[in-house]
Design an enzyme around this catalytic site. Structure first.
Site, PDB file in Angstrom:
ATOM      1  N   GLU A 164      48.932  42.618  40.116  1.00  0.00           N
ATOM      2  CA  GLU A 164      49.268  43.550  41.199  1.00  0.00           C
ATOM      3  C   GLU A 164      49.925  44.822  40.679  1.00  0.00           C
ATOM      4  O   GLU A 164      49.646  45.914  41.167  1.00  0.00           O
ATOM      5  CB  GLU A 164      50.190  42.857  42.219  1.00  0.00           C
ATOM      6  CG  GLU A 164      49.454  42.005  43.256  1.00  0.00           C
ATOM      7  CD  GLU A 164      49.095  40.608  42.761  1.00  0.00           C
ATOM      8  OE1 GLU A 164      49.154  40.337  41.539  1.00  0.00           O
ATOM      9  OE2 GLU A 164      48.735  39.776  43.611  1.00  0.00           O
TER      10      GLU A 164
ATOM     11  N   GLU B  59      47.664  32.936  45.007  1.00  0.00           N
ATOM     12  CA  GLU B  59      48.432  32.731  46.244  1.00  0.00           C
ATOM     13  C   GLU B  59      47.783  31.641  47.107  1.00  0.00           C
ATOM     14  O   GLU B  59      48.474  30.806  47.696  1.00  0.00           O
ATOM     15  CB  GLU B  59      48.518  34.052  47.016  1.00  0.00           C
ATOM     16  CG  GLU B  59      49.323  35.101  46.267  1.00  0.00           C
ATOM     17  CD  GLU B  59      49.452  36.410  47.045  1.00  0.00           C
ATOM     18  OE1 GLU B  59      48.462  37.141  47.134  1.00  0.00           O
ATOM     19  OE2 GLU B  59      50.541  36.670  47.571  1.00  0.00           O
TER      20      GLU B  59
HETATM   21  C1  1HE Z   1      35.780  42.242  42.710  1.00  0.00           C
HETATM   22  C2  1HE Z   1      37.040  41.665  42.460  1.00  0.00           C
HETATM   23  C3  1HE Z   1      38.084  41.906  43.385  1.00  0.00           C
HETATM   24  C4  1HE Z   1      35.706  41.128  40.864  1.00  0.00           C
HETATM   25  N1  1HE Z   1      37.797  42.673  44.451  1.00  0.00           N
HETATM   26  N2  1HE Z   1      35.556  42.999  43.783  1.00  0.00           N
HETATM   27  N3  1HE Z   1      42.391  41.092  41.536  1.00  0.00           N
HETATM   28  C5  1HE Z   1      42.176  41.647  40.338  1.00  0.00           C
HETATM   29  O1  1HE Z   1      42.756  42.657  39.979  1.00  0.00           O
HETATM   30  C6  1HE Z   1      41.130  40.980  39.482  1.00  0.00           C
HETATM   31  C7  1HE Z   1      39.942  41.905  39.346  1.00  0.00           C
HETATM   32  N4  1HE Z   1      38.807  41.211  38.719  1.00  0.00           N
HETATM   33  C8  1HE Z   1      38.716  41.026  37.376  1.00  0.00           C
HETATM   34  O2  1HE Z   1      39.637  41.274  36.608  1.00  0.00           O
HETATM   35  C9  1HE Z   1      37.407  40.499  36.876  1.00  0.00           C
HETATM   36  O3  1HE Z   1      36.401  40.819  37.821  1.00  0.00           O
HETATM   37  C10 1HE Z   1      37.402  38.973  36.649  1.00  0.00           C
HETATM   38  C11 1HE Z   1      38.295  38.650  35.449  1.00  0.00           C
HETATM   39  C12 1HE Z   1      37.868  38.182  37.854  1.00  0.00           C
HETATM   40  C13 1HE Z   1      35.952  38.502  36.352  1.00  0.00           C
HETATM   41  O4  1HE Z   1      35.401  39.282  35.307  1.00  0.00           O
HETATM   42  P1  1HE Z   1      33.822  39.253  35.086  1.00  0.00           P
HETATM   43  O5  1HE Z   1      33.520  40.091  33.860  1.00  0.00           O
HETATM   44  O6  1HE Z   1      33.331  37.839  35.103  1.00  0.00           O
HETATM   45  O7  1HE Z   1      33.171  39.930  36.398  1.00  0.00           O
HETATM   46  P2  1HE Z   1      33.135  41.456  36.834  1.00  0.00           P
HETATM   47  O8  1HE Z   1      31.890  42.109  36.291  1.00  0.00           O
HETATM   48  O9  1HE Z   1      34.401  42.160  36.588  1.00  0.00           O
HETATM   49  O10 1HE Z   1      33.005  41.302  38.424  1.00  0.00           O
HETATM   50  C14 1HE Z   1      31.801  40.889  39.051  1.00  0.00           C
HETATM   51  C15 1HE Z   1      31.727  41.617  40.366  1.00  0.00           C
HETATM   52  O11 1HE Z   1      32.805  41.185  41.193  1.00  0.00           O
HETATM   53  C16 1HE Z   1      31.909  43.115  40.221  1.00  0.00           C
HETATM   54  O12 1HE Z   1      31.158  43.747  41.239  1.00  0.00           O
HETATM   55  P3  1HE Z   1      29.708  44.391  40.899  1.00  0.00           P
HETATM   56  O13 1HE Z   1      29.232  44.900  42.234  1.00  0.00           O
HETATM   57  O14 1HE Z   1      29.967  45.427  39.868  1.00  0.00           O
HETATM   58  O15 1HE Z   1      28.866  43.240  40.372  1.00  0.00           O
HETATM   59  C17 1HE Z   1      33.387  43.323  40.503  1.00  0.00           C
HETATM   60  O16 1HE Z   1      33.666  44.633  40.974  1.00  0.00           O
HETATM   61  C18 1HE Z   1      33.605  42.299  41.592  1.00  0.00           C
HETATM   62  N5  1HE Z   1      34.983  41.890  41.702  1.00  0.00           N
HETATM   63  N6  1HE Z   1      36.965  40.974  41.297  1.00  0.00           N
HETATM   64  C19 1HE Z   1      36.570  43.201  44.636  1.00  0.00           C
HETATM   65  N7  1HE Z   1      39.300  41.375  43.238  1.00  0.00           N
HETATM   66  C20 1HE Z   1      46.997  39.482  49.483  1.00  0.00           C
HETATM   67  S1  1HE Z   1      47.418  40.565  48.317  1.00  0.00           S
HETATM   68  C21 1HE Z   1      46.730  39.973  46.842  1.00  0.00           C
HETATM   69  C22 1HE Z   1      46.721  41.061  45.823  1.00  0.00           C
HETATM   70  C23 1HE Z   1      45.765  40.744  44.727  1.00  0.00           C
HETATM   71  O17 1HE Z   1      44.990  39.828  44.769  1.00  0.00           O
HETATM   72  S2  1HE Z   1      45.807  41.826  43.418  1.00  0.00           S
HETATM   73  C24 1HE Z   1      44.662  41.159  42.275  1.00  0.00           C
HETATM   74  C25 1HE Z   1      43.269  41.630  42.541  1.00  0.00           C
END
Ligand code: 1HE
Length: 257
Positions: A132, A112
């Site tokens: 989402e 977005e």
């Molecule tokens: C996060 C977020 C996040 C990572 N919010 N903390 N977005 C999503 O559904 C995407 C969610 N994220 C993922 O699918 C993956 O993290 C990634 C593909 C982006 C990256 O994977 P990877 O293996 O490189 O990293 P990871 O181990 O999953 O993430 C590293 C850290 O970032 C980890 O935290 P940690 O404390 O365990 O190290 C994750 O929890 C954190 N992290 N993404 C919070 N999104 C205005 S409305 C919009 C609506 C949306 O955007 S919906 C889509 C949300």
């Protein structure tokens, strides 16, 4: 400039560089960051004529910071979404053209944000998704308004319902981004494009940013009128006279393939 640690800004002369800077959380966007983006683009630094929006680490942005959503009721969700809307409107309808460098995850709210930028450069590593539906939520950062205008409603429908992920090449072909480059080359290409944009008349760039998306939303008659009015103002400007005079006197660059 007062920015949270999740954003870093510096300039190279007339080109500003703004970086998402929370790579440990894959540049997930919390409200502080979104509000700061809005404030930044509402009043971009004086003298800056184009901005490159880049990100630290391997990913552009994993979208909404999901760790915050647990505590929200519906009123909080509405307020948050409208905060995103204000911020990204400030970017899209700002004074300064923005070139985004996309790599790795361009997901949810990250897509977005990218969609509000004016030119998008995708590195080969970039992938585009709207998970989402899987998270039980809906787009909230203007995605349902902007992304269908880039790639069509049916593709956004499919992405939201099935979680479909587009790779960089497929995404560029469809219009998520306008440029595809090799990994590591996004910043350089974006800077090059920003310099080209900065060399245009500021009034022309302003007219493009303000006029084009609004005219796209207008009925035809209103669109033609708005176009004529903007064309007249730009044509009457001293800079246009100078630039056109330079071309006629063979001092300006020609258009070449
Ligand atoms: C996060 C977020 C996040 C990572 N919010 N903390 N977005 C999503 O559904 C995407 C969610 N994220 C993922 O699918 C993956 O993290 C990634 C593909 C982006 C990256 O994977 P990877 O293996 O490189 O990293 P990871 O181990 O999953 O993430 C590293 C850290 O970032 C980890 O935290 P940690 O404390 O365990 O190290 C994750 O929890 C954190 N992290 N993404 C919070 N999104 C205005 S409305 C919009 C609506 C949306 O955007 S919906 C889509 C949300």
């Amino acid at each position: 400039m007062d920015l949270p640690p999740s954003l870093v800004y510096y300039d190279q002369g007339e080109i500003g560089i703004l970086e998402l800077n929370r790579p440990e959380k894959r540049n997930a966007l919390d409200d502080d960051t979104v509000v700061a983006l809005g404030a930044f683009f509402s009043e971009p630094p004086a003298g800056v004529r184009a901005i490159v929006l880049d990100a630290a680490g391997d990913h552009f942005s994993a979208g909404l910071d999901l760790s915050r959503v647990g505590a929200w009721d519906a009123a909080d969700g509405l307020a948050s979404s409208q905060r995103w809307h204000r911020a990204f409107e400030a970017l899209e309808f700002g004074r300064v053209p923005v070139v985004a460098v996309l790599k790795g995850a361009v997901i949810g709210g990250g897509l977005e944000l990218a969609a509000a930028a004016h030119v998008r450069v995708a590195e080969a590593s970039a992938y585009f998704a709207l998970p989402e539906g899987q998270r039980g939520i809906f787009v909230g950062g203007g995605g349902s308004v902007r992304i269908p205008r880039l790639v069509g409603t049916s593709r956004v429908m499919d992405m939201l319902l099935t979680g479909r992920v587009y790779d960089a090449a497929g995404a560029v072909e469809l219009g998520f981004a306008q440029y595809l480059v090799e990994n590591g080359n996004g910043r350089a290409r974006a800077l090059e494009l920003a310099q080209t944009i900065a060399a245009n008349s500021a009034l022309s760039n302003f007219a493009v940013l303000q006029g084009l998306p609004r005219i796209a939303d207008m009925p035809r008659a209103g669109g033609f009128f708005a176009e004529a009015a903007i064309a007249a103002v730009t044509q009457a400007s001293p800079e246009a006279k100078q630039r056109i005079g330079d071309f006629l006197a063979k001092r300006a660059k020609k258009v070449r393939p």
